[in-house]
Design a protein around this motif. Structure first.
Motif, PDB file in Angstrom:
ATOM      1  N   GLY A   5      -4.941 -35.214 -24.268  1.00 35.19           N
ATOM      2  CA  GLY A   5      -5.253 -36.027 -25.418  1.00 35.19           C
ATOM      3  C   GLY A   5      -4.052 -36.467 -26.218  1.00 35.19           C
ATOM      4  N   GLY A   6      -2.876 -36.488 -25.566  1.00 36.21           N
ATOM      5  CA  GLY A   6      -1.687 -36.946 -26.253  1.00 36.21           C
ATOM      6  C   GLY A   6      -1.087 -35.915 -27.184  1.00 36.21           C
ATOM      7  N   GLY A   7      -1.587 -34.675 -27.167  1.00 39.47           N
ATOM      8  CA  GLY A   7      -1.049 -33.634 -28.034  1.00 39.47           C
ATOM      9  C   GLY A   7       0.122 -32.916 -27.398  1.00 39.47           C
ATOM     10  N   ASP A   8       0.233 -31.628 -27.693  1.00 38.85           N
ATOM     11  CA  ASP A   8       1.327 -30.842 -27.133  1.00 38.85           C
ATOM     12  C   ASP A   8       1.148 -30.721 -25.626  1.00 38.85           C
ATOM     13  N   PRO A   9       2.259 -30.636 -24.892  1.00 40.41           N
ATOM     14  CA  PRO A   9       2.170 -30.494 -23.440  1.00 40.41           C
ATOM     15  C   PRO A   9       1.361 -29.271 -23.052  1.00 40.41           C
ATOM     16  N   ALA A  10       0.458 -29.438 -22.090  1.00 43.81           N
ATOM     17  CA  ALA A  10      -0.373 -28.330 -21.619  1.00 43.81           C
ATOM     18  C   ALA A  10       0.335 -27.637 -20.467  1.00 43.81           C
ATOM     19  N   ILE A  11       0.466 -26.324 -20.569  1.00 40.81           N
ATOM     20  CA  ILE A  11       1.114 -25.561 -19.500  1.00 40.81           C
ATOM     21  C   ILE A  11       0.121 -25.392 -18.358  1.00 40.81           C
ATOM     22  N   PRO A  12       0.523 -25.721 -17.116  1.00 41.62           N
ATOM     23  CA  PRO A  12      -0.402 -25.583 -15.980  1.00 41.62           C
ATOM     24  C   PRO A  12      -0.861 -24.143 -15.814  1.00 41.62           C
ATOM     25  N   ILE A  13      -2.072 -23.986 -15.308  1.00 46.52           N
ATOM     26  CA  ILE A  13      -2.634 -22.653 -15.152  1.00 46.52           C
ATOM     27  C   ILE A  13      -1.904 -21.858 -14.071  1.00 46.52           C
ATOM     28  N   ASN A  14      -1.194 -22.542 -13.167  1.00 49.56           N
ATOM     29  CA  ASN A  14      -0.455 -21.842 -12.126  1.00 49.56           C
ATOM     30  C   ASN A  14       1.022 -21.692 -12.473  1.00 49.56           C
ATOM     31  N   ALA A 128      -4.654 -23.643  -2.041  1.00 47.09           N
ATOM     32  CA  ALA A 128      -4.225 -23.182  -3.353  1.00 47.09           C
ATOM     33  C   ALA A 128      -4.814 -21.813  -3.626  1.00 47.09           C
ATOM     34  N   PRO A 129      -4.041 -20.921  -4.244  1.00 46.35           N
ATOM     35  CA  PRO A 129      -4.530 -19.562  -4.475  1.00 46.35           C
ATOM     36  C   PRO A 129      -5.758 -19.561  -5.364  1.00 46.35           C
ATOM     37  N   GLY A 130      -6.726 -18.697  -5.021  1.00 50.61           N
ATOM     38  CA  GLY A 130      -7.944 -18.638  -5.801  1.00 50.61           C
ATOM     39  C   GLY A 130      -7.743 -17.982  -7.153  1.00 50.61           C
ATOM     40  N   GLN A 131      -6.831 -16.996  -7.238  1.00 53.04           N
ATOM     41  CA  GLN A 131      -6.563 -16.301  -8.480  1.00 53.04           C
ATOM     42  C   GLN A 131      -5.067 -16.392  -8.776  1.00 53.04           C
ATOM     43  N   PRO A 132      -4.577 -17.555  -9.213  1.00 50.17           N
ATOM     44  CA  PRO A 132      -3.140 -17.702  -9.437  1.00 50.17           C
ATOM     45  C   PRO A 132      -2.676 -16.886 -10.630  1.00 50.17           C
ATOM     46  N   MET A 133      -1.420 -16.480 -10.586  1.00 55.49           N
ATOM     47  CA  MET A 133      -0.825 -15.835 -11.743  1.00 55.49           C
ATOM     48  C   MET A 133      -0.751 -16.860 -12.868  1.00 55.49           C
ATOM     49  N   THR A 134      -0.903 -16.409 -14.083  1.00 53.03           N
ATOM     50  CA  THR A 134      -0.924 -17.358 -15.187  1.00 53.03           C
ATOM     51  C   THR A 134       0.070 -16.981 -16.264  1.00 53.03           C
ATOM     52  N   LEU A 135       0.383 -17.959 -17.075  1.00 55.58           N
ATOM     53  CA  LEU A 135       1.240 -17.762 -18.241  1.00 55.58           C
ATOM     54  C   LEU A 135       0.435 -18.069 -19.493  1.00 55.58           C
ATOM     55  N   GLY A 136      -0.884 -17.944 -19.366  1.00 52.79           N
ATOM     56  CA  GLY A 136      -1.754 -18.304 -20.469  1.00 52.79           C
ATOM     57  C   GLY A 136      -1.925 -19.804 -20.574  1.00 52.79           C
ATOM     58  N   GLY A 137      -1.615 -20.522 -19.490  1.00 55.79           N
ATOM     59  CA  GLY A 137      -1.709 -21.964 -19.515  1.00 55.79           C
ATOM     60  C   GLY A 137      -3.149 -22.446 -19.510  1.00 55.79           C
TER      61      GLY A 137
END
Length: 289
Positions: A5-14, A128-137
């Protein structure tokens, strides 16, 4: 990263957080965040101890506790995957690798050097991994559609009887593996069998091809002896004793005129490649000693 939505960059879930070795915030690290593109479940039975890309980036080799050495094709969907120029390489007896002389199944060998799949599609891919490691993205995954590795190894060598702990590729496509079974073994992707076996007195922890002469390699291990081997002659051409177990050993590129050997006690010894003459040493201990 693209934003929602044009806001802050969204960190990818992977995304995976990366820390900088320099004294600066992680947010300023040029590799932060990194992306988890794919995983290969159960690549080995037990832990994977080592991995190494071939010099042409066409393969990645892995070795583990199960003693096997697996070769995986990188980017199997690329057009170059059908290139079989390696068939013209020669083995250490001067025979063309492209001609099957009874050293393994020819179909398996050709598949490893890049034969396209029969249906014309990708010869293999990793989902693609089913349960990727995340950074809270919270953003959409990025790069997960990339077909990075083949779904299964194009060849698996099972000659070692104990853990494979180190790997080294030559510029001409040969692969060396070091094992706790006291051997170093020589392979080539176009052959399904072991080409050479080099026996040692004790567990081998490290192996390294010479950067400019692939007829030579370096080995070290629990017998506290650094050795330079001639592959065609299958014998040691130079050796040097160290005060304790050798945990890592490498020729220093680009010319390979020097050798560095890491020791269990925290020192790094340097030698001239010619005759393995001792040159100097440094302490590589951390702040805790």
């Amino acid at each position: 990263f693209p934003s929602k939505g044009g806001g802050d960059p969204a960190i990818p879930i992977n995304a995976i957080g990366a820390k900088s070795s320099r004294e600066k915030p992680a947010s300023e690290c040029e590799y932060n965040p990194m992306l988890l593109l794919c995983t290969v479940p159960k690549a080995h039975k037990g832990p994977v101890w080592c991995s190494a890309f071939s010099s042409d980036q066409e393969y990645i080799a892995t070795g583990g506790q199960d003693g096997s050495v697996a070769l995986w094709r990188v980017a199997p969907s690329r057009e170059e995957a059908g290139n079989t120029d390696r068939n013209e390489e020669l083995d250490w007896d001067g025979r063309p690798f492209g001609k099957n002389d009874g050293g393994g199944d020819s179909d398996s060998d050709n598949e490893c050097i890049g034969r396209p799949s029969k249906d014309g599609g990708n010869p293999g891919s990793v989902e693609a991994p089913g349960q990727p490691m995340t950074l809270g993205g919270t953003g959409h995954p990025m790069g997960s559609e990339i077909r990075f590795l083949s779904t299964s190894p194009c060849i698996r060598y099972s000659d070692h009887t104990s853990d494979c702990v180190d790997l080294s590729w030559s510029d001409t496509g040969f692969l060396l593996s070091a094992s706790l079974d006291k051997t170093v073994r020589l392979y080539h992707p176009s052959r399904s069998n072991c080409l050479r076996t080099f026996m040692h007195a004790d567990l081998v922890t490290s192996v390294s091809f010479h950067p400019t002469d692939d007829a030579l390699f370096l080995s070290g291990g629990f017998d506290k002896t650094l050795r330079i081997w001639s592959i065609p002659n299958e014998k040691v051409t130079a050796w040097a004793r160290s005060p304790t177990t050798i945990t890592a050993a490498r020729f220093i590129p680009p010319e390979g005129n020097m050798v560095a050997a890491g020791l269990l006690a925290g020192q790094v010894y340097f030698y001239d490649t010619e005759g393995l003459r001792y040159y100097t040493q440094i302490a590589a201990k951390n702040r805790r000693g």
